[in-house]
Design a protein around this motif. Structure first.
Motif, PDB file in Angstrom:
ATOM      1  N   HIS A  27       0.852  -1.180   0.000  1.00 36.99           N
ATOM      2  CA  HIS A  27       0.000   0.000   0.000  1.00 36.99           C
ATOM      3  C   HIS A  27       0.894   1.238   0.000  1.00 36.99           C
ATOM      4  O   HIS A  27       1.954   1.242   0.621  1.00 36.99           O
ATOM      5  N   SER A  29       1.171   5.399   0.686  1.00 36.63           N
ATOM      6  CA  SER A  29       0.542   6.538   1.345  1.00 36.63           C
ATOM      7  C   SER A  29       1.324   7.798   0.995  1.00 36.63           C
ATOM      8  O   SER A  29       2.544   7.779   0.947  1.00 36.63           O
ATOM      9  N   CYS A 104      -3.428   7.305   6.879  1.00 41.16           N
ATOM     10  CA  CYS A 104      -3.204   7.332   5.438  1.00 41.16           C
ATOM     11  C   CYS A 104      -4.296   8.165   4.768  1.00 41.16           C
ATOM     12  O   CYS A 104      -5.477   7.912   4.990  1.00 41.16           O
ATOM     13  N   CYS A 106      -5.296   8.326   1.748  1.00 40.86           N
ATOM     14  CA  CYS A 106      -5.951   7.827   0.538  1.00 40.86           C
ATOM     15  C   CYS A 106      -7.414   7.516   0.828  1.00 40.86           C
ATOM     16  O   CYS A 106      -7.786   7.221   1.971  1.00 40.86           O
ATOM     17  N   CYS A 109      -8.383   4.183   2.708  1.00 41.98           N
ATOM     18  CA  CYS A 109      -8.169   4.079   4.162  1.00 41.98           C
ATOM     19  C   CYS A 109      -9.059   5.043   4.927  1.00 41.98           C
ATOM     20  O   CYS A 109      -9.626   4.677   5.959  1.00 41.98           O
TER      21      CYS A 109
HETATM   22 ZN   LIG Z   1      -4.322   4.257   2.244  1.00 44.90          ZN
END
Ligand SMILES: [Zn+2]
Ligand SMILES: [Zn+2]
Length: 120
Positions: A27, A29, A104, A106, A109
């Motif tokens: 993942h 970030s 995070c 995004c 999340c």
């Molecule tokens: Zn994320």
């Protein structure tokens, strides 16, 4: 350490003003430096934010230059955190990986934007 809180790669993109972290679970970030500075977890900044919220000393908010959001360096602290050094010399903020991952920015999340960084 869980994959989600173990960084594989940490890069600072000064031009974009971002701290990019790729985690061991792949993942990625991207943390705006401005947000990181605003959420600096060191005791001094926490106290300043608390005072601002409590509005105990409004004059204080207008003294001194605005905190730098330009990064001068980053170094690992053990295997659990990264310490950010800002161009104004402030370097007491230690950002724990677990807290960073929880914040995070995004949409997967945190669909409604990152929560404030948790104090360790
Ligand atoms: Zn994320
Ligand atoms: Zn600080």
């Amino acid at each position: 350490m869980a994959l989600q809180t173990r960084p594989k790669e940490i890069t600072v993109d000064r031009n974009a003003g971002l701290l990019r972290m790729t985690w061991a679970d792949d993942h990625a970030s991207e943390y705006p430096l401005r947000w990181l500075r605003a959420n600096c977890p060191c005791a001094t900044c926490r106290e300043e934010r608390r005072a601002a919220v409590m509005n105990t000393d409004p004059l204080r908010l207008h003294t001194g230059p605005a905190p730098s959001t330009t990064i001068a360096g980053a170094e690992l602290v053990g295997n659990y955190a990264v310490r950010l050094r800002w161009s104004d010399g402030h370097d007491t903020g230690i950002f724990a990986f677990g807290a960073l991952r929880a914040c995070c920015p995004c949409p997967r999340c945190n669909p409604s934007g990152p929560p404030p960084l948790l104090d360790e």
